[in-house]
Design a protein around this motif. Sequence first.
Motif, PDB file in Angstrom:
ATOM      1  N   GLY A 249     123.860  39.059  -2.153  1.00  0.00           N
ATOM      2  CA  GLY A 249     124.137  39.623  -3.472  1.00  0.00           C
ATOM      3  C   GLY A 249     123.229  39.127  -4.579  1.00  0.00           C
ATOM      4  N   SER A 250     123.808  39.043  -5.775  1.00  0.00           N
ATOM      5  CA  SER A 250     123.047  38.624  -6.952  1.00  0.00           C
ATOM      6  C   SER A 250     123.669  37.369  -7.558  1.00  0.00           C
ATOM      7  CB  SER A 250     123.022  39.753  -7.987  1.00  0.00           C
ATOM      8  OG  SER A 250     124.349  40.056  -8.392  1.00  0.00           O
ATOM      9  N   GLU A 251     122.921  36.735  -8.416  1.00  0.00           N
ATOM     10  CA  GLU A 251     123.351  35.479  -9.043  1.00  0.00           C
ATOM     11  C   GLU A 251     124.570  35.743  -9.942  1.00  0.00           C
ATOM     12  OE1 GLU A 251     122.772  31.473  -9.077  1.00  0.00           O
ATOM     13  OE2 GLU A 251     121.547  32.910  -7.999  1.00  0.00           O
ATOM     14  N   PRO A 252     125.709  35.067  -9.685  1.00  0.00           N
ATOM     15  CA  PRO A 252     126.887  35.260 -10.535  1.00  0.00           C
ATOM     16  C   PRO A 252     126.760  34.455 -11.825  1.00  0.00           C
ATOM     17  CG  PRO A 252     127.385  33.701  -8.805  1.00  0.00           C
ATOM     18  CD  PRO A 252     125.969  34.187  -8.564  1.00  0.00           C
ATOM     19  N   ASP A 253     127.674  34.686 -12.720  1.00  0.00           N
ATOM     20  CA  ASP A 253     127.771  33.881 -13.938  1.00  0.00           C
ATOM     21  C   ASP A 253     127.909  32.415 -13.510  1.00  0.00           C
ATOM     22  OD1 ASP A 253     128.823  32.453 -16.184  1.00  0.00           O
ATOM     23  OD2 ASP A 253     129.615  34.327 -17.000  1.00  0.00           O
ATOM     24  N   ALA A 254     127.104  31.550 -14.082  1.00  0.00           N
ATOM     25  CA  ALA A 254     127.085  30.139 -13.695  1.00  0.00           C
ATOM     26  C   ALA A 254     128.459  29.487 -13.837  1.00  0.00           C
ATOM     27  CB  ALA A 254     126.054  29.387 -14.517  1.00  0.00           C
ATOM     28  N   ARG A 255     129.271  29.940 -14.797  1.00  0.00           N
ATOM     29  CA  ARG A 255     130.600  29.348 -14.979  1.00  0.00           C
ATOM     30  C   ARG A 255     131.451  29.499 -13.725  1.00  0.00           C
ATOM     31  NH1 ARG A 255     132.200  32.573 -20.204  1.00  0.00           N
ATOM     32  NH2 ARG A 255     131.136  34.102 -18.908  1.00  0.00           N
ATOM     33  N   PHE A 256     131.315  30.624 -13.039  1.00  0.00           N
ATOM     34  CA  PHE A 256     132.105  30.847 -11.834  1.00  0.00           C
ATOM     35  C   PHE A 256     131.618  29.975 -10.686  1.00  0.00           C
ATOM     36  CE2 PHE A 256     132.416  35.137 -13.963  1.00  0.00           C
ATOM     37  CZ  PHE A 256     133.645  34.861 -14.534  1.00  0.00           C
ATOM     38  N   SER A 257     130.306  29.836 -10.565  1.00  0.00           N
ATOM     39  CA  SER A 257     129.761  28.951  -9.527  1.00  0.00           C
ATOM     40  C   SER A 257     130.163  27.504  -9.787  1.00  0.00           C
ATOM     41  CB  SER A 257     128.242  29.069  -9.456  1.00  0.00           C
ATOM     42  OG  SER A 257     127.881  30.319  -8.919  1.00  0.00           O
ATOM     43  N   PHE A 258     130.142  27.084 -11.061  1.00  0.00           N
ATOM     44  CA  PHE A 258     130.559  25.722 -11.388  1.00  0.00           C
ATOM     45  C   PHE A 258     132.044  25.523 -11.094  1.00  0.00           C
ATOM     46  CE2 PHE A 258     126.907  25.433 -14.605  1.00  0.00           C
ATOM     47  CZ  PHE A 258     126.094  24.772 -13.701  1.00  0.00           C
ATOM     48  N   ALA A 259     132.861  26.524 -11.383  1.00  0.00           N
ATOM     49  CA  ALA A 259     134.294  26.429 -11.069  1.00  0.00           C
ATOM     50  C   ALA A 259     134.499  26.318  -9.557  1.00  0.00           C
ATOM     51  CB  ALA A 259     135.039  27.637 -11.621  1.00  0.00           C
ATOM     52  N   ASN A 260     133.732  27.068  -8.789  1.00  0.00           N
ATOM     53  CA  ASN A 260     133.805  26.996  -7.340  1.00  0.00           C
ATOM     54  C   ASN A 260     133.413  25.593  -6.865  1.00  0.00           C
ATOM     55  OD1 ASN A 260     134.172  27.966  -4.694  1.00  0.00           O
ATOM     56  ND2 ASN A 260     132.059  28.642  -4.554  1.00  0.00           N
ATOM     57  N   GLU A 261     132.390  25.032  -7.470  1.00  0.00           N
ATOM     58  CA  GLU A 261     131.961  23.682  -7.105  1.00  0.00           C
ATOM     59  C   GLU A 261     133.027  22.648  -7.474  1.00  0.00           C
ATOM     60  OE1 GLU A 261     128.362  20.521  -8.037  1.00  0.00           O
ATOM     61  OE2 GLU A 261     128.159  22.600  -8.671  1.00  0.00           O
ATOM     62  N   ARG A 262     133.665  22.800  -8.621  1.00  0.00           N
ATOM     63  CA  ARG A 262     134.735  21.870  -9.009  1.00  0.00           C
ATOM     64  C   ARG A 262     135.904  21.938  -8.026  1.00  0.00           C
ATOM     65  NH1 ARG A 262     133.272  23.778 -14.052  1.00  0.00           N
ATOM     66  NH2 ARG A 262     135.053  25.189 -14.136  1.00  0.00           N
ATOM     67  N   THR A 263     136.202  23.143  -7.546  1.00  0.00           N
ATOM     68  CA  THR A 263     137.262  23.290  -6.557  1.00  0.00           C
ATOM     69  C   THR A 263     136.879  22.568  -5.266  1.00  0.00           C
ATOM     70  OG1 THR A 263     137.922  25.398  -7.512  1.00  0.00           O
ATOM     71  CG2 THR A 263     138.635  24.961  -5.254  1.00  0.00           C
ATOM     72  N   PHE A 264     135.629  22.721  -4.848  1.00  0.00           N
ATOM     73  CA  PHE A 264     135.130  22.014  -3.663  1.00  0.00           C
ATOM     74  C   PHE A 264     135.315  20.501  -3.844  1.00  0.00           C
ATOM     75  CE2 PHE A 264     131.556  19.676  -1.780  1.00  0.00           C
ATOM     76  CZ  PHE A 264     131.762  19.956  -0.439  1.00  0.00           C
TER      77      PHE A 264
END
Length: 123
Positions: A17-32
């Motif tokens: 796909g394409s690069e998502p909004d960085a806030r969502f990727s950071f939230a995913n990383e915080r969940t990890f």
Amino acid sequence: MGHGSPRRFPASVYTEGSEPDARFSFANERTFLAWIRTSLALIAGGVALESLGLRLQPGLRLAASLLLIVSGVAVPVHAWFHWARSERALRREEPLPSPLLSVPLGVAVAVIGVLVALAVLLR
């Protein structure tokens, strides 16, 4: 590497796909990272329960300790795969997947609680 974007690991995630909004990727990383902290707490709890020499029924104490440690080892594996599935979904603009280990982990923690309670009562 040339003029293109730098290689990112894992390629199986970042080539989707394409690069998502960085806030969502950071939230995913915080969940990890939250799953990793949970893993460390489970392992530490299992080690502490067995090594502190608490006067509990030994077989039940050992069973609870082992279940804590095994759960703590399983959580980071789950965390990695959940992070990757979620990041792919973000990149594809698809609904986020549900965590697969939440219910089994909740059951394991409940069983651990019962084992410790029995170990206290039967000492």
